[in-house]
Design an enzyme around this catalytic site. Structure first.
Site, PDB file in Angstrom:
ATOM      1  N   GLU A 195       0.936  -1.171  -0.014  1.00 35.55           N
ATOM      2  CA  GLU A 195      -0.041  -0.062   0.039  1.00 35.55           C
ATOM      3  C   GLU A 195       1.046   1.243  -0.190  1.00 35.55           C
ATOM      4  O   GLU A 195       0.540   2.335  -0.520  1.00 35.55           O
ATOM      5  CB  GLU A 195      -0.803  -0.003   1.112  1.00 35.55           C
ATOM      6  CG  GLU A 195      -1.882  -0.941   1.170  1.00 35.55           C
ATOM      7  CD  GLU A 195      -3.309  -0.809   0.654  1.00 35.55           C
ATOM      8  OE1 GLU A 195      -3.642   0.139  -0.174  1.00 35.55           O
ATOM      9  OE2 GLU A 195      -4.076  -1.663   0.392  1.00 35.55           O
ATOM     10  N   LYS A 237      -2.890   9.807   1.801  1.00 37.12           N
ATOM     11  CA  LYS A 237      -4.514   9.151   1.810  1.00 37.12           C
ATOM     12  C   LYS A 237      -5.584  10.429   2.242  1.00 37.12           C
ATOM     13  O   LYS A 237      -6.624  10.566   1.837  1.00 37.12           O
ATOM     14  CB  LYS A 237      -4.704   8.060   2.671  1.00 37.12           C
ATOM     15  CG  LYS A 237      -5.913   7.618   2.543  1.00 37.12           C
ATOM     16  CD  LYS A 237      -6.110   6.062   3.138  1.00 37.12           C
ATOM     17  CE  LYS A 237      -7.526   5.479   2.871  1.00 37.12           C
ATOM     18  NZ  LYS A 237      -7.705   4.023   3.181  1.00 37.12           N
ATOM     19  N   HIS A 263      -9.282  -7.810  -4.970  1.00 33.47           N
ATOM     20  CA  HIS A 263     -10.501  -8.273  -4.333  1.00 33.47           C
ATOM     21  C   HIS A 263     -10.961  -9.639  -4.986  1.00 33.47           C
ATOM     22  O   HIS A 263     -11.312 -10.849  -4.261  1.00 33.47           O
ATOM     23  CB  HIS A 263     -11.713  -7.311  -4.285  1.00 33.47           C
ATOM     24  CG  HIS A 263     -11.294  -6.254  -3.247  1.00 33.47           C
ATOM     25  ND1 HIS A 263     -11.842  -4.836  -3.472  1.00 33.47           N
ATOM     26  CD2 HIS A 263     -10.474  -6.012  -2.230  1.00 33.47           C
ATOM     27  CE1 HIS A 263     -11.767  -4.187  -2.489  1.00 33.47           C
ATOM     28  NE2 HIS A 263     -10.783  -4.871  -1.901  1.00 33.47           N
ATOM     29  N   HIS A 276      -3.635  -9.306   2.382  1.00 38.47           N
ATOM     30  CA  HIS A 276      -4.304  -8.272   1.796  1.00 38.47           C
ATOM     31  C   HIS A 276      -3.187  -7.347   0.986  1.00 38.47           C
ATOM     32  O   HIS A 276      -3.427  -7.185  -0.437  1.00 38.47           O
ATOM     33  CB  HIS A 276      -5.016  -7.116   2.353  1.00 38.47           C
ATOM     34  CG  HIS A 276      -5.523  -5.913   1.587  1.00 38.47           C
ATOM     35  ND1 HIS A 276      -6.625  -6.191   0.803  1.00 38.47           N
ATOM     36  CD2 HIS A 276      -5.317  -4.728   1.580  1.00 38.47           C
ATOM     37  CE1 HIS A 276      -6.840  -5.054   0.239  1.00 38.47           C
ATOM     38  NE2 HIS A 276      -6.185  -4.174   0.760  1.00 38.47           N
TER      39      HIS A 276
END
Lengths: 373, 373
Positions: A195, A237, A263, A276
């Site tokens: 991320e 973010k 996903h 993830h």
């Protein structure tokens, strides 16, 4: 209520500007023990429902609970099994009922102590218990620190789709102690870096270059570098979320770069097979290849991401899975509008664009081209 | 999107002013068949999840569904068993999963067709499905028309407490057709009148007098009188909700007049034994007697309520139930703050006051004094 002075509890503070829902992220090293004083500096709290998982609880539940109690706060400790399966309707029901049994009321607060699963789950409990409780987050994984601590998205999974049930519910404050990352398992730490790389690709070419130039200190979890990448990720973010809090203008959707593929990969491989961030790494490269196929992104830029993600120990190959199931999972993505696939497609490092009406066969080619050669 | 002109679909419109969440309640007679044109006048809707119960569905599901379809709206019909037990976690999970299986996405809308249970349940689905869908209400009981159509409170029950899980989620519009009340079972119609009486007691002595003077036409469901009492009730509730949308200032709590006793009665007697309005009638008289005991309310004013509620065919006597269970249920009321009982106590017809720190024994005397002599 004492005046807010969250800077006392952090080396660095990132402000998330959301009008009356604004809050601060306090980033420090070793500040976890001060959570009691931190929380009472933000709100008058007398009862906290402290939600964690059994892995995190082993190290941090008692110190956090004791710190809260030392400020006169009654603490209800609720611990769920670690892992994605806890983000379920059944676990939510269990937490609602246990909180109620321990006399939760509208003045109670919910404190999430854990990674993304705990943040999402505890946030959903906060959003729905007595129609909304004050919510505080203490993210303990790199992924949660750079992702879940900004944005207000909370929720749970259904068997057929991730994060399909939930709310927007902003925390009153987020406390980040980067020292807790020292004990994080290597695989989970690396997963969070995906991320971080994403923020570089979607918004900040200089930050991407910084990551390329600092692979070794990042892998060594150097304290200075850690604070820098966590704070910069939160800032980036926060900029996006501030302009599109509820994902209505389309701007916020850029945070989903790589996530449609991600996903689908998580769903079809079974929740928990990929972490993830690992699925994000694979998904970003799919979205990059999609950009190439649509003629808007250069192969060299895909290559830079591939190289950086590989150097950071992240998976880059697409696994062989049922392709019809992958397509079907992508069609259930929340970005789909009336059956049309939409993707976040990169145009250069530092800029991505929400692209509607992507043909299914092109989307799937970008997937299958990622199979290990 | 066509410009909003909801007045076309109603004899009377009540505006609920909640800044960007403002909406109109369109009140008419025989306007149910126009629901398709009404909804498209408010929002661009292409997919509606239409939620109803098996009783209401028998009469109105097809006309409403056909009206929506005639405007090109795809309709997912979801019907649950009538009654309070459907306001559960299990039913919510079923609805989430069925909506997802029929390709719900962020642009879908939820339409509630039914009474208070359906409004609360469907609203909770709307608030949480893909983190929030547009929500439209078509209340089909008097209680839902005068109560659930204003306020934005949605949610479900847990076995140990009513409405303890939920959100604030405002509808985009409410369509009220008073003609549907003609087929409402008598007991349910009378039950709705309790909340109408409540608005008089808490806010509007003239409206209370109007009700006293019009008992027979009310019992006859006279169309003109029905429109008047529905519209006035919605107006009064809208005034309160507009000033305290999320029940934070204490003002909105006045709408809970009689409801602490009411909820305890419903919980201890078992959900479904009393209709909500019937429990409200009993609860209001308990709160009135509490006002007398606290020396702020006159016995004559209790007597006026007793007389009006009796004339309207509502129960007024407290049933013999386990008193410890009643007290325990009241202590779990959402108005409780850190263990202290708080009640809405009347000072005169037209004025009630949120009263903290009511001693438990006084609260229970107001209950036991209501046993049938």
């Amino acid at each position: 209520m004492t005046p807010t002075d969250s800077t006392r509890f952090a080396s660095q503070t990132v402000h998330v500007p959301l009008s009356e829902r604004s809050y601060d992220i306090s980033i420090g090293t070793g500040n976890l023990a001060e959570v009691g004083r931190w929380i009472t500096s933000l709100r008058s709290v007398t009862h906290a429902v402290l939600i964690s998982d059994d892995h995190v609880a082993r190290h941090y539940l008692e110190p956090v609970s004791e710190s809260l109690k030392s400020e006169g706060i009654r603490v209800t400790k609720l611990v769920v099994p670690a892992g994605e399966p806890s983000k379920s309707v059944a676990t939510s029901q269990e937490l609602w009922e246990k909180a109620l049994a321990d006399r939760v009321d509208r003045k109670s607060s919910v404190v999430a102590l854990g990674g993304g699963v705990i943040g999402d789950l505890a946030g959903f409990i906060a959003a729905t218990m007595t129609r909304g409780l004050d919510f505080f987050q203490i993210p303990t994984t790199l992924l949660a620190q750079v992702d879940s601590s900004v944005g207000g998205k909370v929720g749970i999974n259904l068997p057929a789709a991730k994060n399909i049930v939930g709310c927007f519910w902003q925390p009153r404050g987020v406390l980040i102690d980067t020292a807790v990352l020292e004990t994080l398992p290597k695989r989970e730490y690396l997963s969070g870096l995906a991320e971080v790389v994403k923020y570089g690709v979607i918004l900040d070419p200089e930050f991407f270059e910084y990551l390329e130039a600092n692979v070794q200190p990042i892998l060594d979890r150097d304290a200075t570098v850690l604070q820098k990448i966590v704070a910069r990720s939160c800032e980036l973010k926060a900029q996006v979320v501030a302009e599109d809090e509820r994902e209505t203008t389309g701007l916020r959707a850029i945070l989903n770069y790589g996530h449609t593929y991600c996903h689908a990969l998580e769903t079809v491989s079974g929740y928990g097979e990929y972490l993830h961030g690992e699925a994000v790494a694979v998904g970003m490269l799919c979205a990059s290849r999609l950009g190439e196929k649509l003629g808007v992104f250069a192969p060299e830029a895909t290559e830079r991401q591939h190289k950086l993600l590989t150097a950071l120990g992240l998976p880059v190959d697409v696994p062989k899975l049922d392709e019809a199931a992958i397509l079907s999972a992508m069609q259930r993505d929340k970005k789909v509008e009336h059956g049309k696939l939409r993707f976040i497609v990169p145009h250069c490092i530092g800029k991505v664009v929400l692209t509607p009406d992507v043909p299914q066969d092109v989307a799937m080619q970008a997937w299958t081209d990622g199979y290990a050669s």
